[in-house]
Design a protein around this motif. Structure first.
Motif, short mmCIF file in Angstrom:
data_model
loop_
_atom_site.label_atom_id
_atom_site.label_comp_id
_atom_site.label_asym_id
_atom_site.label_seq_id
_atom_site.Cartn_x
_atom_site.Cartn_y
_atom_site.Cartn_z
N GLU A 69 0.58 42.10 11.30
CA GLU A 69 -0.79 41.85 11.74
C GLU A 69 -1.80 41.70 10.61
OE1 GLU A 69 -1.92 44.85 14.53
OE2 GLU A 69 -0.75 43.97 16.17
N ASN A 70 -1.37 41.89 9.36
CA ASN A 70 -2.33 41.77 8.27
C ASN A 70 -2.79 40.32 8.10
OD1 ASN A 70 -0.80 40.44 5.80
ND2 ASN A 70 0.64 41.85 6.81
N ALA A 71 -3.92 40.14 7.44
CA ALA A 71 -4.54 38.82 7.31
C ALA A 71 -3.64 37.83 6.58
CB ALA A 71 -5.89 38.94 6.60
N GLU A 72 -2.94 38.29 5.55
CA GLU A 72 -2.09 37.39 4.76
C GLU A 72 -0.94 36.85 5.59
OE1 GLU A 72 -3.34 40.17 3.71
OE2 GLU A 72 -4.55 39.56 1.98
N THR A 73 -0.30 37.72 6.38
CA THR A 73 0.79 37.25 7.23
C THR A 73 0.28 36.30 8.30
OG1 THR A 73 2.07 39.28 6.88
CG2 THR A 73 2.59 38.00 8.85
N GLN A 74 -0.88 36.61 8.87
CA GLN A 74 -1.45 35.74 9.90
C GLN A 74 -1.77 34.35 9.33
OE1 GLN A 74 -2.20 36.32 13.35
NE2 GLN A 74 -0.70 37.95 12.98
N ARG A 75 -2.32 34.30 8.12
CA ARG A 75 -2.62 33.00 7.49
C ARG A 75 -1.33 32.24 7.19
NH1 ARG A 75 -7.13 35.69 4.92
NH2 ARG A 75 -5.80 36.33 3.18
N LEU A 76 -0.30 32.97 6.81
CA LEU A 76 0.98 32.33 6.51
C LEU A 76 1.53 31.62 7.75
CD1 LEU A 76 3.19 32.04 4.28
CD2 LEU A 76 4.28 34.05 5.29
N TYR A 77 1.48 32.31 8.88
CA TYR A 77 2.01 31.71 10.11
C TYR A 77 1.09 30.62 10.66
CZ TYR A 77 6.11 34.64 10.58
OH TYR A 77 7.35 35.22 10.38
N GLN A 78 -0.20 30.74 10.38
CA GLN A 78 -1.13 29.69 10.80
C GLN A 78 -0.85 28.41 10.02
OE1 GLN A 78 -3.52 29.96 13.36
NE2 GLN A 78 -3.40 27.73 13.06
N ILE A 154 6.03 38.65 16.25
CA ILE A 154 4.77 38.49 15.53
C ILE A 154 3.87 37.63 16.40
CG2 ILE A 154 3.64 37.54 13.48
CD1 ILE A 154 6.15 38.10 11.90
N HIS A 155 2.68 38.13 16.72
CA HIS A 155 1.75 37.41 17.58
C HIS A 155 0.55 36.91 16.78
CE1 HIS A 155 3.89 39.98 20.59
NE2 HIS A 155 3.85 38.86 21.28
N ASN A 156 0.03 35.77 17.20
CA ASN A 156 -1.19 35.25 16.61
C ASN A 156 -2.36 36.08 17.11
OD1 ASN A 156 -3.74 33.42 16.87
ND2 ASN A 156 -2.45 32.41 15.33
N GLU A 157 -3.18 36.58 16.19
CA GLU A 157 -4.27 37.47 16.58
C GLU A 157 -5.36 36.74 17.37
OE1 GLU A 157 -5.69 39.45 13.06
OE2 GLU A 157 -4.41 41.18 13.48
N THR A 158 -5.42 35.41 17.26
CA THR A 158 -6.47 34.66 17.95
C THR A 158 -6.12 34.38 19.40
OG1 THR A 158 -7.13 33.60 15.87
CG2 THR A 158 -7.86 32.57 17.93
N HIS A 159 -4.96 33.74 19.62
CA HIS A 159 -4.59 33.37 21.00
C HIS A 159 -3.51 34.27 21.59
CE1 HIS A 159 -0.95 31.54 19.35
NE2 HIS A 159 -1.69 30.81 18.53
N GLY A 160 -2.94 35.17 20.78
CA GLY A 160 -1.98 36.13 21.30
C GLY A 160 -0.58 35.60 21.50
N GLY A 161 -0.36 34.33 21.23
CA GLY A 161 0.96 33.76 21.41
C GLY A 161 1.94 34.23 20.34
N GLU A 162 3.22 34.20 20.68
CA GLU A 162 4.24 34.61 19.72
C GLU A 162 4.50 33.46 18.75
OE1 GLU A 162 8.91 36.08 19.72
OE2 GLU A 162 7.63 36.53 21.46
N VAL A 163 4.37 33.75 17.46
CA VAL A 163 4.52 32.72 16.44
C VAL A 163 5.75 32.94 15.57
CG1 VAL A 163 2.06 32.19 16.34
CG2 VAL A 163 2.99 34.00 14.89
N GLY A 164 6.42 34.05 15.73
CA GLY A 164 7.60 34.33 14.93
C GLY A 164 8.10 35.73 15.22
N SER A 165 8.92 36.23 14.32
CA SER A 165 9.47 37.58 14.49
C SER A 165 9.65 38.25 13.14
CB SER A 165 10.81 37.53 15.24
OG SER A 165 11.77 36.80 14.49
N LEU A 166 9.69 39.56 13.20
CA LEU A 166 9.89 40.37 12.00
C LEU A 166 11.17 41.16 12.19
CD1 LEU A 166 8.58 41.31 9.30
CD2 LEU A 166 7.54 43.18 10.59
N SER A 167 12.13 40.95 11.30
CA SER A 167 13.40 41.67 11.35
C SER A 167 13.45 42.64 10.18
CB SER A 167 14.58 40.70 11.26
OG SER A 167 14.56 39.79 12.33
#
Length: 265
Positions: A69-78, A154-167
């Motif tokens: 949920e940190n900003a860097e991970t969110q930007r990476l998936y965006q 891993i969910h997008n903090e804006t729309h809540g959709g699943e964008v990936g996973s963390l293993s």
């Protein structure tokens, strides 16, 4: 029948038989009282061990949540979703710096951590040189070299959709509460932990049982008990082991899917 014989019969009926009955009753009562005492003591051990495992696992869960949920991970998936090479390069550089710092703190507790896209392909890995292998870990947990691999979305903090996973491969040494499990009631008391999802023995004071199938412990050659006890949240049971009658208490956790037994005699 002589008077003497009649007297002996009456004595047996009215004196000896009641005494024998009372003796049997006292024996049964004493055994049940002893079993209750043992059950109370071992239940405390099982409960303390379960609570510590729950706390250890909750801490690992909070760490994984922070990584996703940190900003860097969110930007990476965006950037990954936007399919923008330049944005991806910048986001990856920022995320790499942050996640490497995080790994310096978390590395004692994990064997590896992988960030994956919605298709399961690896996006980023910690440590960078790690190679967990090709085994598909999505949707469950598995044991590989004394670790428990878990997968979290891993969910997008804006729309809540699943964008990936963390293993992540959590080191079992950081989950198993050895100090609590070492506590025992009686000279031959001991505790053990089994993983219900994998049907494996996670912990046993005898190393011969560790990483073995649960059947080796609970089956006919071991405790010989009904496996359905693993479906119960908690309880007690009595079993025979090496000509010794033991009383055990057990507590089952939802996450991790483990059951903790504490036995005494």
């Amino acid at each position: 029948m002589s008077l003497r014989a009649k007297f002996l019969v009456l004595f047996a009926v009215f004196a000896v038989v009641p005494l024998v009955a009372i003796g049997i009753f006292d024996y049964v009562y004493s055994m049940r009282a002893l079993e209750t005492l043992i059950a109370t003591q071992v239940e405390e051990i099982a409960t303390r061990s379960a609570e510590q495992i729950d706390q250890n696992f909750a801490l690992r869960e909070s760490e994984l949540l922070l990584l996703s949920e940190n900003a860097e991970t969110q930007r990476l998936y965006q950037a990954l979703a936007n399919d923008d090479p330049r944005a991806w390069e910048l986001a990856l550089g920022s995320a790499d710096a942050y996640l490497r710092q995080a790994w310096d703190v978390l590395s004692p507790f994990y064997s590896w951590i992988e960030f994956r896209d919605v298709h399961g392909a690896t996006v980023y890995r910690l440590p960078p040189e790690a190679d967990p292998g090709s085994a598909d870990l999505r949707g469950g947990a598995s044991f590989r070299t004394n670790v428990m691999a878990v997968v979290r979305p891993i969910h997008n903090e804006t729309h809540g959709g699943e964008v990936g996973s963390l293993s992540a491969a959590i080191d079992l040494e950081e989950l198993v509460p050895y100090e609590e499990l070492a506590a025992r009631f009686g000279e031959t008391g001991y505790s053990t932990v089994v993983d219900r999802s994998r049907n494996m023995v996670v912990y046993h004071p005898s190393h011969a049982y560790r990483d073995q199938n649960v059947g080796a412990l609970l089956g006919p050659d071991g405790w010989d008990i009904d496996y359905q006890v693993l479906e119960e949240e908690r309880g007690t049971l009595v079993y025979r082991e090496s000509d010794t009658t033991r009383v055990a208490a057990f507590v089952s956790l939802a996450e991790p899917p483990w059951t903790i037994f504490a036995a005494g005699s």
